[in-house]
Design a protein around this motif. Structure first.
Motif, mmCIF file in Angstrom:
data_model
loop_
_atom_site.group_PDB
_atom_site.id
_atom_site.type_symbol
_atom_site.label_atom_id
_atom_site.label_comp_id
_atom_site.label_asym_id
_atom_site.label_seq_id
_atom_site.Cartn_x
_atom_site.Cartn_y
_atom_site.Cartn_z
ATOM 1 N N UNK A 177 -3.372 15.060 0.720
ATOM 2 C CA UNK A 177 -4.065 13.868 1.228
ATOM 3 C C UNK A 177 -3.191 12.626 1.078
ATOM 4 N N UNK A 178 -2.522 12.500 -0.053
ATOM 5 C CA UNK A 178 -1.642 11.346 -0.276
ATOM 6 C C UNK A 178 -0.444 11.374 0.668
ATOM 7 N N UNK A 179 0.097 12.574 0.889
ATOM 8 C CA UNK A 179 1.221 12.699 1.827
ATOM 9 C C UNK A 179 0.772 12.301 3.228
ATOM 10 N N UNK A 180 -0.434 12.711 3.611
ATOM 11 C CA UNK A 180 -0.962 12.334 4.926
ATOM 12 C C UNK A 180 -1.163 10.823 5.005
ATOM 13 N N UNK A 181 -1.686 10.244 3.920
ATOM 14 C CA UNK A 181 -1.856 8.783 3.882
ATOM 15 C C UNK A 181 -0.510 8.077 3.977
ATOM 16 N N UNK A 182 0.476 8.635 3.290
ATOM 17 C CA UNK A 182 1.814 8.035 3.336
ATOM 18 C C UNK A 182 2.371 8.083 4.756
ATOM 19 N N UNK A 222 0.828 -1.200 0.000
ATOM 20 C CA UNK A 222 0.000 0.000 0.000
ATOM 21 C C UNK A 222 0.867 1.256 0.000
ATOM 22 N N UNK A 223 1.963 1.216 0.714
ATOM 23 C CA UNK A 223 2.888 2.347 0.736
ATOM 24 C C UNK A 223 3.484 2.587 -0.644
ATOM 25 N N UNK A 247 0.850 4.269 -2.753
ATOM 26 C CA UNK A 247 0.695 5.678 -2.361
ATOM 27 C C UNK A 247 1.850 6.515 -2.888
ATOM 28 N N UNK A 248 3.064 5.976 -2.837
ATOM 29 C CA UNK A 248 4.216 6.708 -3.363
ATOM 30 C C UNK A 248 4.074 6.931 -4.869
ATOM 31 N N UNK A 249 3.600 5.920 -5.583
ATOM 32 C CA UNK A 249 3.378 6.063 -7.025
ATOM 33 C C UNK A 249 2.315 7.119 -7.301
ATOM 34 N N UNK A 250 1.271 7.119 -6.498
ATOM 35 C CA UNK A 250 0.196 8.119 -6.645
ATOM 36 C C UNK A 250 0.737 9.516 -6.366
ATOM 37 N N UNK A 251 1.566 9.658 -5.364
ATOM 38 C CA UNK A 251 2.172 10.958 -5.049
ATOM 39 C C UNK A 251 3.041 11.432 -6.208
ATOM 40 N N UNK A 252 3.820 10.525 -6.785
ATOM 41 C CA UNK A 252 4.664 10.881 -7.931
ATOM 42 C C UNK A 252 3.810 11.354 -9.107
ATOM 43 N N UNK A 305 3.682 5.256 9.811
ATOM 44 C CA UNK A 305 3.487 5.042 11.255
ATOM 45 C C UNK A 305 2.975 3.632 11.532
ATOM 46 N N UNK A 306 2.021 3.169 10.697
ATOM 47 C CA UNK A 306 1.505 1.813 10.878
ATOM 48 C C UNK A 306 2.578 0.779 10.615
#
Length: 158
Positions: free
Chosen positions: A142-147, A93-94, A97-102, A152-153
């Motif tokens: 939002x993606x940065x917050x999700x990342x 999932x991380x 999310x990183x791909x989505x941020x990019x 943290x998880x």
């Protein structure tokens, strides 16, 4: 009477033969042959002095302890497998999310470049691009917050 005693002796000899098969002697350099059990072993001496009910109780306690240990070991293995699976899912999932941020970062950069190149664009176009940039920024935040949440998880799962 004599026949009964002969029969008992024969049965005992059979039992001794079975015991010798199950617990063979070990070659000893000094005497040539020694029993697998050391007759001077303190634990064996303590056990030999116990009554049959006491020995059965000891065996039951030993088997119960072995059973409990095995169950605990299996539970730990299952727990570890679940933790490994969770950790793997969080890592996947991380990565997503990183791909989505990019992708969102590239989109934002393109929109900024389009905005700079088309400075002569009408006010409506300017406002539309500005709104898209705000939406993209919000999505990026939002993606940065999700990342951050996933990191943290992931740290907690370790």
């Amino acid at each position: 009477n004599i026949q009964e005693l002969s029969l008992k002796i024969e049965l005992l000899e059979n039992d001794i033969g079975l015991i010798r098969e199950n617990y063979p002697s070990v070659d000893d350099e000094d005497d040539g042959c020694a029993d697998a059990f050391d007759t001077q072993d303190s634990a064996l001496m303590v056990l030999s002095k116990q009554s049959s009910p006491a020995l059965r109780t000891l065996i039951v306690k030993l088997l119960t302890s072995c059973h409990d240990s095995e169950l605990g070991r299996r539970n730990l293995l299952d727990s570890k497998a679940r933790d490994d699976s969770t950790l793997s899912n969080l890592r996947n999932e991380l990565v997503l999310k990183n791909e989505r941020i990019d992708a969102l970062s590239k989109t934002l950069e393109r929109q900024r470049q389009n905005f700079q190149v088309g400075s002569e664009v009408k006010d409506n176009k300017y406002k539309q691009l500005e709104n898209e940039a705000k939406i993209t920024n919000a999505q990026l935040d939002s993606c940065v917050a999700d990342k951050t949440k996933l990191l943290l998880e992931l740290e907690r799962a370790r």
